[in-house]
Each structure stands twice: as structure tokens, then as C-alpha cells.
Motif scaffolding. Structure first.
Motif, mmCIF file in Angstrom:
data_model
loop_
_atom_site.group_PDB
_atom_site.id
_atom_site.type_symbol
_atom_site.label_atom_id
_atom_site.label_comp_id
_atom_site.label_asym_id
_atom_site.label_seq_id
_atom_site.Cartn_x
_atom_site.Cartn_y
_atom_site.Cartn_z
ATOM 1 N N VAL A 133 -9.190 12.615 -10.531
ATOM 2 C CA VAL A 133 -9.775 11.893 -9.405
ATOM 3 C C VAL A 133 -10.826 10.904 -9.899
ATOM 4 C CG1 VAL A 133 -11.155 12.117 -7.304
ATOM 5 C CG2 VAL A 133 -9.290 13.728 -7.758
ATOM 6 N N ALA A 134 -11.672 11.360 -10.830
ATOM 7 C CA ALA A 134 -12.718 10.478 -11.360
ATOM 8 C C ALA A 134 -12.114 9.260 -12.044
ATOM 9 C CB ALA A 134 -13.604 11.246 -12.339
ATOM 10 N N MET A 135 -11.021 9.452 -12.773
ATOM 11 C CA MET A 135 -10.380 8.320 -13.436
ATOM 12 C C MET A 135 -9.857 7.322 -12.417
ATOM 13 S SD MET A 135 -7.078 8.211 -16.018
ATOM 14 C CE MET A 135 -7.827 9.270 -17.249
ATOM 15 N N SER A 136 -9.247 7.812 -11.347
ATOM 16 C CA SER A 136 -8.701 6.908 -10.337
ATOM 17 C C SER A 136 -9.798 6.140 -9.615
ATOM 18 C CB SER A 136 -7.858 7.680 -9.327
ATOM 19 O OG SER A 136 -6.600 8.016 -9.879
ATOM 20 N N VAL A 137 -10.913 6.819 -9.336
ATOM 21 C CA VAL A 137 -12.008 6.162 -8.622
ATOM 22 C C VAL A 137 -12.744 5.170 -9.510
ATOM 23 C CG1 VAL A 137 -14.238 6.541 -7.496
ATOM 24 C CG2 VAL A 137 -12.312 8.055 -6.999
ATOM 25 N N LEU A 138 -13.040 5.576 -10.747
ATOM 26 C CA LEU A 138 -13.877 4.759 -11.612
ATOM 27 C C LEU A 138 -13.103 3.703 -12.395
ATOM 28 C CD1 LEU A 138 -16.219 7.558 -13.025
ATOM 29 C CD2 LEU A 138 -16.661 5.993 -11.119
ATOM 30 N N VAL A 166 3.328 5.520 -6.245
ATOM 31 C CA VAL A 166 3.038 5.454 -7.684
ATOM 32 C C VAL A 166 1.808 6.286 -8.011
ATOM 33 C CG1 VAL A 166 2.530 3.928 -9.615
ATOM 34 C CG2 VAL A 166 4.100 3.173 -7.843
ATOM 35 N N GLY A 167 0.793 6.251 -7.128
ATOM 36 C CA GLY A 167 -0.397 7.070 -7.356
ATOM 37 C C GLY A 167 -0.085 8.551 -7.346
ATOM 38 N N ALA A 168 0.848 8.962 -6.477
ATOM 39 C CA ALA A 168 1.247 10.365 -6.453
ATOM 40 C C ALA A 168 1.919 10.758 -7.763
ATOM 41 C CB ALA A 168 2.191 10.621 -5.273
ATOM 42 N N SER A 169 2.712 9.862 -8.313
ATOM 43 C CA SER A 169 3.333 10.134 -9.614
ATOM 44 C C SER A 169 2.266 10.304 -10.681
ATOM 45 C CB SER A 169 4.267 8.981 -9.996
ATOM 46 O OG SER A 169 5.348 8.889 -9.099
ATOM 47 N N ALA A 216 -5.140 3.451 -0.987
ATOM 48 C CA ALA A 216 -3.778 3.953 -1.208
ATOM 49 C C ALA A 216 -3.670 4.670 -2.547
ATOM 50 C CB ALA A 216 -2.782 2.798 -1.142
ATOM 51 N N TRP A 217 -4.299 4.119 -3.587
ATOM 52 C CA TRP A 217 -4.226 4.738 -4.921
ATOM 53 C C TRP A 217 -4.930 6.090 -4.942
ATOM 54 C CZ3 TRP A 217 -1.310 4.114 -8.970
ATOM 55 C CH2 TRP A 217 -1.691 4.681 -10.192
ATOM 56 N N GLN A 218 -6.104 6.184 -4.292
ATOM 57 C CA GLN A 218 -6.817 7.459 -4.258
ATOM 58 C C GLN A 218 -6.025 8.487 -3.456
ATOM 59 O OE1 GLN A 218 -9.117 7.094 -6.413
ATOM 60 N NE2 GLN A 218 -8.986 4.872 -6.253
ATOM 61 N N THR A 219 -5.438 8.042 -2.343
ATOM 62 C CA THR A 219 -4.624 8.948 -1.526
ATOM 63 C C THR A 219 -3.434 9.468 -2.319
ATOM 64 O OG1 THR A 219 -5.256 7.739 0.483
ATOM 65 C CG2 THR A 219 -3.299 9.153 0.606
ATOM 66 N N GLY A 220 -2.742 8.572 -2.987
ATOM 67 C CA GLY A 220 -1.601 8.982 -3.798
ATOM 68 C C GLY A 220 -1.999 9.922 -4.917
ATOM 69 N N THR A 221 -3.135 9.644 -5.559
ATOM 70 C CA THR A 221 -3.596 10.503 -6.643
ATOM 71 C C THR A 221 -3.828 11.931 -6.157
ATOM 72 O OG1 THR A 221 -4.641 8.651 -7.820
ATOM 73 C CG2 THR A 221 -5.410 10.866 -8.352
ATOM 74 N N VAL A 222 -4.510 12.069 -5.016
ATOM 75 C CA VAL A 222 -4.790 13.407 -4.471
ATOM 76 C C VAL A 222 -3.494 14.112 -4.089
ATOM 77 C CG1 VAL A 222 -5.887 14.657 -2.582
ATOM 78 C CG2 VAL A 222 -7.096 12.776 -3.698
ATOM 79 N N GLY A 272 0.815 -1.214 0.000
ATOM 80 C CA GLY A 272 0.000 0.000 0.000
ATOM 81 C C GLY A 272 0.845 1.258 0.000
ATOM 82 N N VAL A 273 1.941 1.251 0.761
ATOM 83 C CA VAL A 273 2.845 2.408 0.783
ATOM 84 C C VAL A 273 3.436 2.651 -0.605
ATOM 85 C CG1 VAL A 273 5.016 3.300 1.715
ATOM 86 C CG2 VAL A 273 3.397 2.131 3.223
ATOM 87 N N ALA A 274 3.836 1.567 -1.282
ATOM 88 C CA ALA A 274 4.391 1.706 -2.634
ATOM 89 C C ALA A 274 3.341 2.239 -3.605
ATOM 90 C CB ALA A 274 4.919 0.357 -3.109
#
Length: 223
Positions: free
Chosen positions: A41-46, A22-25, A135-141, A16-18
């Protein structure tokens, strides 16, 4: 059993940390490429598909959304057999199948398939899927906030984050020799086609590397 569950929890947490990184990138690259924050955000969620999202941003920003959709569908076609293989881990009920299918990623399948059928497999699948989704949504934001607060994204090397993220996603699968051959063949085709074709099409042509894997199959396996 408790030791195995503690190990599983530790491994999922580390993964999850990794994924946050990657999501932040992804988030930083997407907003730096001109996509609005709400769309990222919509792309990451959907969509919730790391490799496909990186590819989609790269193809959309060069003006080829059709190639982005087509490449994403092909890249995620593997989820069809994945779904059949871990149907028992998702469980019964329409809501579990609806949500569980959205959480179906390579890692949640891998953790589930490594365990025997039963409650332990279900816990592994859902724990991995939910953890990686959050983790992916957090990184994306975080990436959106980083990309939006930086004037010159190239100065921080965010232009290199896309290929670095893709390499990180691919590295585990490149341990297999046949997979390496297919990847190198596809990359060679894409590089050779890039000077002559519009952006996006060389990526699709890279799928021709799969022909190498098909040729290596026994004759009975091609039917």
C-alpha cells in the motif's frame, strides 16, 4: 465544449476502470511474492508508478533491491521533460505543484497535452490524475485482499499477471515503429544475458536498446 468535456469524462472513467484491474494484479502479485500488505500500500501511495512498481516487485523478490531502485529512476526519468511541458496545467502555488507532480503519469500528461492551454487543460490534468490515483489505490487493495485469501496463487494464474500487466502498459507505445525496434532490441539483450548475470541486471542491460534509437537520430540531433 460540453460534448468535448463529456467525452473527456467518459474516456477518463474507462481508463480508471482499466487501472483498477491492473492495480489489482499488482497488489495480488506483490503479496504473493512475500511483501507485507502495508509495504504494498505504501508503495502505491508514495510511488504511484505502475510500470516501475511491477518492475520493483519483480527485482526485490529475487534479492536485487539496488537494481529495482536504479531501474525505477531510469524508467521515470521521462517525467522531467513531462513536468516542463505541462507546468501550466498543474497551476501555481507550492501545494498544487507538490500534489500535481505526484499525479504526473503518462495518461494525465497525454490528456492535458491534447487540449489547448487554459482552464480546460488544467481540468483534464487534475481529473485524470486524481481518478487514476484513486483507481490505482483501489485496485491495489483489492489485489491484496485477493492475494491474501488464495492459498495457491499460481493456480489462478497470478504468476502470469506480471508479464500481462507489463504488456498492457507497453502496448500503446508499441504502435510506433521505432519504439518497437528499441523494445525488441532491449528484450533480445535481456534474454541473452539472463543465463549469465544475476537477476535484475539483464533488465538494466535492456536499456541498451535505446542505442538503436540514438543511432537513428540525425547527426545534429545526437549533440
Amino acid at each position: 465544449m460540453r460534448t468535448a468535456e463529456r467525452t473527456l469524462t467518459r474516456d477518463i472513467g474507462a481508463l480508471g476502470v482499466a487501472v483498477v484491474a491492473v492495480g489489482a494484479s499488482f497488489g495480488a502479485i506483490a503479496v504473493a511474492s512475500g511483501l507485507p500488505a502495508w509495504a504494498v500500500v505504501a508503495m502505491s501511495v508514495l510511488v504511484f508508478a505502475g510500470g516501475s512498481q511491477f518492475m520493483a516487485v519483480g527485482l526485490i523478490t529475487v534479492g536485487n533491491p539496488f537494481a529495482a531502485v536504479f531501474a525505477g529512476l531510469l524508467l521515470n526519468a521521462r517525467h522531467l521533460p513531462f513536468g516542463l511541458a505541462i507546468a501550466d496545467a498543474i497551476g501555481q502555488g507550492w501545494w498544487r505543484r507538490l500534489v500535481g507532480s505526484h499525479l504526473l503519469v503518462d495518461e494525465s500528461v497525454a490528456f492535458a497535452m491534447a487540449l489547448p492551454a487554459g482552464p480546460v487543460r488544467q481540468r483534464a490534468y487534475w481529473s485524470t490524475g486524481v481518478t487514476l490515483f484513486v483507481a490505482w489505490q483501489t485496485g491495489t487493495v483489492l489485489g491484496i485482499l485477493l492475494g491474501g485469501s488464495v492459498g495457491d496463487t499460481d493456480a489462478l494464474g497470478l504468476d502470469a499477471a506480471f508479464p500481462a500487466g507489463m504488456i498492457a502498459l507497453l502496448l500503446p507505445s508499441l504502435r510506433d515503429r521505432d519504439t518497437r525496434h528499441v523494445a525488441l532490441s532491449g528484450a533480445l539483450v535481456a534474454v541473452l544475458a539472463t543465463p549469465f548475470l544475476p537477476a535484475g541486471l539483464p533488465v538494466l542491460l535492456a536499456l541498451s536498446g535505446l542505442l538503436l534509437a540514438w543511432r537513428r537520430l540525425p547527426v545534429a540531433g545526437r549533440r
